[in-house]
Design a protein around this motif. Structure first.
Motif, short mmCIF file in Angstrom:
data_model
loop_
_atom_site.label_atom_id
_atom_site.label_comp_id
_atom_site.label_asym_id
_atom_site.label_seq_id
_atom_site.Cartn_x
_atom_site.Cartn_y
_atom_site.Cartn_z
N ILE A 9 0.76 -1.36 0.03
CA ILE A 9 -0.05 -0.13 0.14
C ILE A 9 0.79 1.48 -0.75
O ILE A 9 0.24 1.89 -0.75
N LEU A 58 -8.80 1.06 -4.77
CA LEU A 58 -8.40 -0.25 -3.50
C LEU A 58 -9.37 -0.09 -2.68
O LEU A 58 -9.93 0.89 -2.40
N ASP A 62 -7.73 -5.60 0.17
CA ASP A 62 -6.29 -4.83 0.05
C ASP A 62 -5.76 -4.90 1.17
O ASP A 62 -4.50 -4.80 1.35
N PRO A 67 -2.88 -8.99 -3.04
CA PRO A 67 -3.93 -9.15 -4.84
C PRO A 67 -3.11 -10.31 -4.89
O PRO A 67 -1.60 -11.08 -4.83
#
Length: 73
Positions: A9, A58, A62, A67
């Motif tokens: 992220i 997102l 997530d 993923p």
């Protein structure tokens, strides 16, 4: 959550400094998330919104799994 999810992220934003500016928290907050291996859920909406402003999609998923990772049975 784990460190890999936090790193992913953070990378989507271009690093800790960019993410911290995008959601208006100190960079040390992002560093702490990486160290602890999770992002507190209260920050998820701000991160999702900031990502959308940058054209990155997102979702809550997530923040829970990488993923392509299969859910554990």
């Amino acid at each position: 959550m784990n460190t890999l999810i936090v790193e992913r992220i953070t990378r989507l934003f271009g690093g800790q400094t960019v993410l911290s500016a995008a959601i208006d928290v100190p960079q040390s907050t992002i560093a702490w998330w990486k160290k602890r291996g999770s992002i507190p859920p209260k920050y998820w909406p701000a991160i999702i919104a900031a990502a959308a402003e940058r054209g990155v999609i997102l979702t809550g998923d997530d923040f829970l799994r990488l993923p392509g990772a299969e859910a554990a049975a």
